[in-house]
Design a protein around this motif. Structure first.
Motif, short mmCIF file in Angstrom:
data_model
loop_
_atom_site.label_atom_id
_atom_site.label_comp_id
_atom_site.label_asym_id
_atom_site.label_seq_id
_atom_site.Cartn_x
_atom_site.Cartn_y
_atom_site.Cartn_z
N GLY A 89 -26.44 -48.48 -42.81
CA GLY A 89 -26.43 -47.16 -43.22
C GLY A 89 -25.84 -46.01 -42.56
O GLY A 89 -25.01 -45.31 -42.62
N ALA A 90 -26.44 -46.20 -41.21
CA ALA A 90 -25.86 -45.04 -40.17
C ALA A 90 -24.59 -45.08 -39.86
O ALA A 90 -23.98 -43.95 -39.67
CB ALA A 90 -26.98 -45.11 -39.14
N THR A 91 -24.18 -46.30 -39.65
CA THR A 91 -22.86 -46.72 -39.47
C THR A 91 -21.64 -46.06 -40.44
O THR A 91 -20.77 -45.25 -40.46
CB THR A 91 -22.34 -47.88 -39.19
N VAL A 92 -22.29 -46.30 -41.78
CA VAL A 92 -21.43 -45.92 -42.90
C VAL A 92 -21.52 -44.43 -42.79
O VAL A 92 -20.24 -43.56 -43.16
CB VAL A 92 -21.90 -46.29 -44.21
N ALA A 93 -22.59 -43.52 -42.67
CA ALA A 93 -22.71 -42.20 -42.43
C ALA A 93 -21.56 -41.58 -41.75
O ALA A 93 -20.91 -40.68 -41.97
CB ALA A 93 -23.82 -41.60 -42.25
N GLN A 94 -21.56 -42.22 -40.57
CA GLN A 94 -20.61 -41.80 -39.29
C GLN A 94 -19.16 -42.00 -39.70
O GLN A 94 -18.42 -41.23 -39.66
CB GLN A 94 -21.04 -42.61 -37.88
N LEU A 95 -18.80 -42.87 -40.48
CA LEU A 95 -17.59 -43.31 -41.00
C LEU A 95 -17.03 -42.36 -41.75
O LEU A 95 -16.00 -41.80 -41.82
CB LEU A 95 -17.42 -44.67 -41.10
N GLU A 96 -18.12 -42.13 -42.82
CA GLU A 96 -17.78 -41.03 -44.07
C GLU A 96 -17.42 -39.81 -43.32
O GLU A 96 -16.87 -39.00 -43.99
CB GLU A 96 -18.89 -41.25 -44.95
N ALA A 97 -17.99 -39.29 -42.00
CA ALA A 97 -18.02 -38.16 -41.56
C ALA A 97 -16.59 -38.05 -40.80
O ALA A 97 -16.43 -36.74 -40.33
CB ALA A 97 -19.41 -37.77 -40.87
#
Length: 743
Positions: free
Chosen positions: A161-169
């Motif tokens: 989930g944290a990785t997805v948030a970083q990629l979405e940013a």
């Protein structure tokens, strides 16, 4: 913006007096165990992480409850999970593991459900008595999930989930988008302007020819000599297109500079449309020169050379941007549980498929760029040594974020029931994600056992000989990993939390001391600092370490004056007095600098946990063969610090402090190393120093000389002499006056 909003809350709370900065309970009418939002520096914003607006899963659960009045939603959900149906739902979650605990409070009613199902109603009632008053504000129920969670010996730096948030940013590269606009929007328009002027040339198109003296001469015909039929209408169309495009495309700077060829041609094009007779000879000469340069560099309008050049530029900007590649990875990661790590990287980092090419415009068969791949690797589930060897864990601070995943399982091993064991692991891991508060007056951070639901579980956890052996082994591996992976860093406070937990689980008695911030130092140290220093004295008295730092370990061993302080915690006035004495005169510096000098002497006397851990875990035998290698690696890092001679003064002072702390690690490593390690280190360090700039050699040569003098029993510090032209120095990080290292 989120950081700005958080700091705004902090300042508003401080100015209004609502927040008590420095207290264990900075938010009034809030229990100590409540998880607070804490910003950098340990300041609470007043926000509770288990409170706030209703989350998506809460809205879904509310849809099942009839007639919930606005403002009572959270109380209704907490009450539901105490009903017969709610407790049954919680028992199912405990059995199948299909739940997540992001903050410790979300495990409270799971603990209640387990206790009730085991007829431990009194223990469950004590939990409810403690948390019931906060039912309207906080969520004490878990997050439902369709997939059971997994546990094991592998860890990850961050979850999916944290990785997805970083990629979405990930945002588009400003430079790349600017290049795309230039190639796809402005260059075609520029070409049309050039082609229009080329039509007005009488004779061959002008070109540039280089003379023998290096200057350029324009040859060929002159523009603006005749205007074909329909030329004016087409020129007006180009000018109108420019105005339309400029209204919506702003990435490239407005090409209106008189030195810009596009701007010049566009200006003269407008003159030709309005009244060609107003063009001066100088204007026509300028147009001719610009055309000559364009034709010579890029080819004539419509030529094969020009088409090839434009096609090449189009291919360059056609590649998908990093934000587009990140979208592909986000879609791939959606297949994995957000709260867990990645079992493998193969599926996520595989070359792009044909369907992804059609959906996202990425090239078929192309690989993921390295910067994006690094973000994905942070979620990889793997044994701790693998993550460190691959560089996925880049620092001791990052290591501290990972270790709770292992420590929680070791501490939970003393719980026989698998459901309760899994719950304990989840609550422990969530608790370790809490950020530490800024505390004054020798107060301690909130402990896990202070959570009422953990206190009830903890009574059921036993420490057997087997669990103690596991904890000791994990502790040995953790300290060895930290020292060999990041030998230049002292053990950070977050990592020391896990060290302290493992020490307790292993049944050991090792005083673990935290690093104290100089700006909040209260002028004294708690009892455990003296205990740590006395263990270090027993290990290091009479050694290179004592000689180099000039510390009287015999006086440390003789101290026996522990008594309660005015804040209640026991302290040793004699130990504080010794640290103050060793720090030297107070000087003219700030109180923070003075505090720093005293704290540094404490760290020297305690070795900041190294000697107690080496002594208790018998690490010298394991690490002694590597001590020389570790010392040389640290020296390379000190050389990098010594190169930082420019920039803000705070950055330079921080570089000095980091260099001095790293040097203390070197002195300790060489003290416990094999015989002859000091001379070998000095020879290799001087060899490396010869390759450094002069300013680095001038800083570090006196430090090496000081170490050599300590090795042979001479005073460490000495003035310059013919034999030692730079003198000899003891490297310390704090100074109440100008630091010699920065001169």
């Amino acid at each position: 913006m989120r950081k700005v909003a958080a700091w705004t809350q902090v300042f508003q709370g401080m100015l209004s007096g609502v927040l008590r900065i420095g207290s264990r309970t900075p938010v009034p009418r809030t229990p100590t165990w409540a998880t607070l939002e804490v910003v950098t520096g340990g300041f609470a914003t007043g926000k509770l992480l288990a409170g706030g607006p209703l989350q998506l899963h809460e809205h879904r659960m509310l849809a099942r409850l009839p007639d919930v009045e606005p403002g009572t939603e959270r109380a209704a959900l907490n009450a539901y999970f105490l009903s017969e149906d709610g407790l049954a739902e919680l028992r199912d979650m405990l059995a199948n593991g299909c739940y997540r605990v992001n903050v410790p409070e979300e495990g409270a009613l799971l603990a209640v459900a387990w206790l009730v199902s085991r007829d431990r109603v009194d223990d469950a009632r004590k939990i409810l008595d403690a948390i019931g008053a906060h039912f309207t504000q906080l969520r004490f129920y878990p997050i439902p999930d369709t997939r059971p969670q997994t546990t094991g010996t592998v860890v990850h730096l961050q979850n999916v989930g944290a990785t997805v948030a970083q990629l979405e940013a990930v945002e588009p590269s400003a430079r790349t988008e600017q290049q795309k606009e230039a190639v796809l929007v402005w260059q075609p328009l520029y070409d049309r302007v050039v082609a229009l002027f080329a039509e007005t040339v009488e004779g061959p198109l002008p070109t540039l020819h280089r003379e023998l003296d290096g200057k350029y001469r324009v040859e060929g015909g002159w523009p603006c000599q005749h205007y074909p039929t329909g030329w004016t209408e087409r020129a007006k169309e180009v000018l109108n297109d420019y105005r339309t495009l400029r209204a919506t495309h702003h990435l490239c700077k407005s090409p209106d500079s008189p030195k810009d060829g596009f701007a010049t041609l566009r200006t003269h094009l407008a003159q030709c449309v309005n009244d060609p007779r107003r063009l001066t000879g100088r204007d026509v000469g300028r147009i001719r020169t610009i055309l000559a340069g364009i034709v010579s560099r890029r080819g004539a309008p419509g030529s094969e050379r020009e088409r090839e050049r434009r096609a090449f530029h189009a291919r360059q900007v056609a590649a998908p941007g990093r934000h587009e590649l990140a979208r592909v990875l986000v879609k791939r990661l959606a297949e994995f549980p957000a709260s867990e790590g990645l079992p493998t990287l193969d599926a996520v980092l595989a070359p792009f498929t044909e369907s992804e090419s059609q959906q996202f415009g990425v090239p078929v068969g192309a690989g993921v760029s390295e910067p994006l791949a690094r973000k994905v690797r942070r979620a990889l589930d793997a044994p701790l040594p693998v993550l460190m060897a691959e560089g996925i864990i880049p620092s001791a601070e990052a290591l501290a974020r990972v270790v709770p995943q292992l420590t929680s399982q070791i501490r939970a091993a003393g719980i026989s029931d698998p459901e309760l064991r899994r719950l304990y692991v989840d609550i422990y891991t969530a608790f370790r994600r809490r950020r530490s508060l800024l505390l004054l007056n020798l107060q301690s951070q909130v402990k896990l056992e202070e959570l009422p639901w953990v206190r009830a579980i903890d009574r059921l956890r036993t420490n057997t000989a087997d669990t103690q052996r596991q904890a000791r082994l994990a502790l040995e591996e953790l300290i060895a990993a930290a020292l060999t992976g990041f030998p230049q860093q002292i053990l950070p406070n977050k990592l020391l939390q896990e060290v302290r937990a493992l020490v307790e689980s292993a049944g050991l008695k090792v005083p673990i001391v935290d690093e104290i911030a100089a700006d909040i130092f209260m002028g004294t140290f708690s009892e455990k600092f003296l205990q740590a220093a006395q263990i270090a004295a027993g290990v290091l008295e009479g050694t290179l370490y004592e000689r180099y730092y000039g510390v009287p370990f015999a006086r440390v061993r003789a101290l026996d004056d522990v008594k309660p302080s005015r804040w209640g915690a026991p302290t040793s006035p004699g130990f504080v007095a010794l640290c103050t004495e060793l720090a030297g005169p107070s000087g003219s510096g700030s109180f923070v600098a003075r505090n720093g000098t005293i704290i540094e002497q404490e760290q020297i006397l305690t070795t900041h946990n190294l000697a107690p851990l080496f002594q208790e875990l018998e690490l010298a035998g394991v690490l002694r063969p590597r001590c020389l290698e570790l010392a040389l690696r640290v020296f390379d890092g000190i050389c990098r610090c010594a190169r930082q001679t420019t920039g803000p003064w705070k950055s330079r002072l921080r570089a000095v402090k980091n260099a001095a702390y790293a040097w203390r690690q070197i002195v300790f490593f060489l003290t416990v190393a094999s015989e002859g390690a000091v001379n070998s280190f000095l020879a290799q360090a001087r060899s490396r120093l010869e390759r450094e700039p002069e300013n680095v050699r001038v800083r570090l040569e006196p430090v090496l000389i000081g170490l050599a003098r300590a090795e042979r029993g001479a005073p460490v510090e000495a003035p310059a002499s013919p034999e030692e032209p730079h003198g000899a120095r003891r490297l310390l990080g704090w100074s109440t006056g100008p630091h010699w290292f920065l001169k």
